[in-house]
Scaffold this active site. Structure first.
Site, PDB file in Angstrom:
ATOM      1  N   ASP A  55      50.422  43.505 -48.397  1.00 47.08           N
ATOM      2  CA  ASP A  55      50.195  44.649 -49.329  1.00 47.08           C
ATOM      3  C   ASP A  55      50.596  44.444 -50.697  1.00 47.08           C
ATOM      4  O   ASP A  55      52.418  43.736 -51.176  1.00 47.08           O
ATOM      5  CB  ASP A  55      50.151  46.378 -48.802  1.00 47.08           C
ATOM      6  CG  ASP A  55      50.001  46.994 -49.721  1.00 47.08           C
ATOM      7  OD1 ASP A  55      49.433  47.196 -50.441  1.00 47.08           O
ATOM      8  OD2 ASP A  55      51.346  47.539 -50.404  1.00 47.08           O
TER       9      ASP A  55
ATOM     10  N   ASP B  78      50.935  46.714 -54.262  1.00 53.14           N
ATOM     11  CA  ASP B  78      51.684  47.698 -54.734  1.00 53.14           C
ATOM     12  C   ASP B  78      53.120  48.707 -53.771  1.00 53.14           C
ATOM     13  O   ASP B  78      51.972  48.589 -52.638  1.00 53.14           O
ATOM     14  CB  ASP B  78      51.139  49.631 -55.377  1.00 53.14           C
ATOM     15  CG  ASP B  78      49.690  48.319 -56.426  1.00 53.14           C
ATOM     16  OD1 ASP B  78      50.623  47.860 -56.826  1.00 53.14           O
ATOM     17  OD2 ASP B  78      48.746  49.071 -56.435  1.00 53.14           O
TER      18      ASP B  78
HETATM   19  P1  B16 Z   1      43.535  50.085 -59.016  1.00 54.95           P
HETATM   20  P2  B16 Z   1      47.599  48.569 -53.069  1.00 54.95           P
HETATM   21  C1  B16 Z   1      46.956  50.607 -53.933  1.00 54.95           C
HETATM   22  O1  B16 Z   1      47.045  49.701 -54.263  1.00 54.95           O
HETATM   23  C2  B16 Z   1      47.871  51.677 -54.638  1.00 54.95           C
HETATM   24  O2  B16 Z   1      48.683  51.597 -53.480  1.00 54.95           O
HETATM   25  C3  B16 Z   1      46.889  53.057 -54.617  1.00 54.95           C
HETATM   26  O3  B16 Z   1      47.881  53.939 -54.960  1.00 54.95           O
HETATM   27  C4  B16 Z   1      46.246  53.357 -55.457  1.00 54.95           C
HETATM   28  O4  B16 Z   1      44.953  53.965 -55.903  1.00 54.95           O
HETATM   29  C5  B16 Z   1      45.193  51.666 -55.322  1.00 54.95           C
HETATM   30  O5  B16 Z   1      45.571  50.194 -54.973  1.00 54.95           O
HETATM   31  C6  B16 Z   1      43.710  51.616 -56.073  1.00 54.95           C
HETATM   32  O6  B16 Z   1      44.085  50.884 -56.966  1.00 54.95           O
HETATM   33  O7  B16 Z   1      43.361  52.227 -59.374  1.00 54.95           O
HETATM   34  O8  B16 Z   1      44.250  49.730 -59.096  1.00 54.95           O
HETATM   35  O9  B16 Z   1      42.375  50.429 -57.853  1.00 54.95           O
HETATM   36  O10 B16 Z   1      49.238  49.417 -51.735  1.00 54.95           O
HETATM   37  O11 B16 Z   1      46.571  48.746 -51.373  1.00 54.95           O
HETATM   38  O12 B16 Z   1      48.483  47.293 -52.970  1.00 54.95           O
HETATM   39 MG    MG Z   2      50.700  49.499 -50.966  1.00 52.33          MG
END
Ligand code: B16
Ligand code: MG
Length: 210
Positions: free
Chosen positions: A8, A10
């Site tokens: 993953d 974030d």
């Molecule tokens: P975006 P991951 C996720 O990333 C985040 O944890 C989540 O908080 C966010 O809403 C989602 O990506 C979408 O992100 O707005 O940049 O498309 O943890 O799956 O890497």
């Molecule tokens: Mg994450």
């Protein structure tokens, strides 16, 4: 037998939680919607539109689809501005060591992220080239807890999902990994998940599994 580790992004490779928080706070303040770190916590691993739906649970009015699209776009524009402050120094502890050692052992490494900004984030932290494959929010219709992003990563790697392990900080991410029939490794918040196969305090513990 683990042949690939899907990370993953974030919360595992780099912590962008605070930036997501600031961007959603900016939107909720403008709309006079209550928002807190506790609510922000529920947004981990969840897609942008699904995150907005969670935030709007506290709203006093209903929003049309057009208004929702506009809010999500405004949030994302602000978030992208904030992302420009990210540097390789923001890579979480021990991540570079783990990525290097997995590669040395012949294990494939990939990204499985719900974020549509995954490639921009990887560019900011100068980690684009190290990964064999990247599956992100642009590849999927259903975000975690659906298994889609991890199944696409396995497909891009040319591997059976059963030979893939996932490292996740989000409970929904662990659910997604298990739905994909992968080994689920929980770090940080995801350690609360009852579904995790492993719960590690130090990401270097992954090296014991390969
Ligand atoms: P975006 P991951 C996720 O990333 C985040 O944890 C989540 O908080 C966010 O809403 C989602 O990506 C979408 O992100 O707005 O940049 O498309 O943890 O799956 O890497
Ligand atoms: Mg994450």
């Amino acid at each position: 037998m683990i042949k690939a580790v899907i990370f993953d992004l974030d919360g595992v490779i780099v912590s962008t939680d605070e930036l997501h928080y600031l961007a959603w706070k900016y939107i909720s303040d403008q709309e006079h919607i209550e928002f807190s770190k506790t609510i922000n916590h529920r947004l981990r691993g969840v897609s942008r539109m699904a995150s907005l739906e969670i935030i709007l649970e506290k709203a006093n009015k209903t929003y049309s689809n057009e208004e929702k699209e506009a809010l999500a776009e405004k949030k994302n524009n602000y978030y992208i501005e904030l992302l420009s402050s990210l540097t390789p120094k923001d890579i979480l502890p021990n991540v570079l060591e783990v990525l290097g050692k997995l590669k040395d052992k012949g294990i494939k490494i990939a990204i499985g992220s719900s974020s549509k900004n995954a490639k921009a984030i990887l560019k900011q932290i100068k980690l684009t080239d190290i990964f064999d494959e990247i599956a992100d929010g642009n590849d999927i219709k259903k975000s975690k807890p659906a298994p889609d992003v991890f199944l696409i990563a396995a497909k891009k790697l040319g591997l059976n999902p059963k030979h893939c392990a996932v490292v996740e900080d989000a409970i929904v991410g662990i659910e997604a990994a298990k739905a994909a029939q992968m080994t689920a490794i929980a770090v940080f918040d995801a350690k609360k998940s009852e579904l995790a196969d492993y719960r590690f305090d130090d990401i270097r513990d992954i090296l014991r599994l390969v």
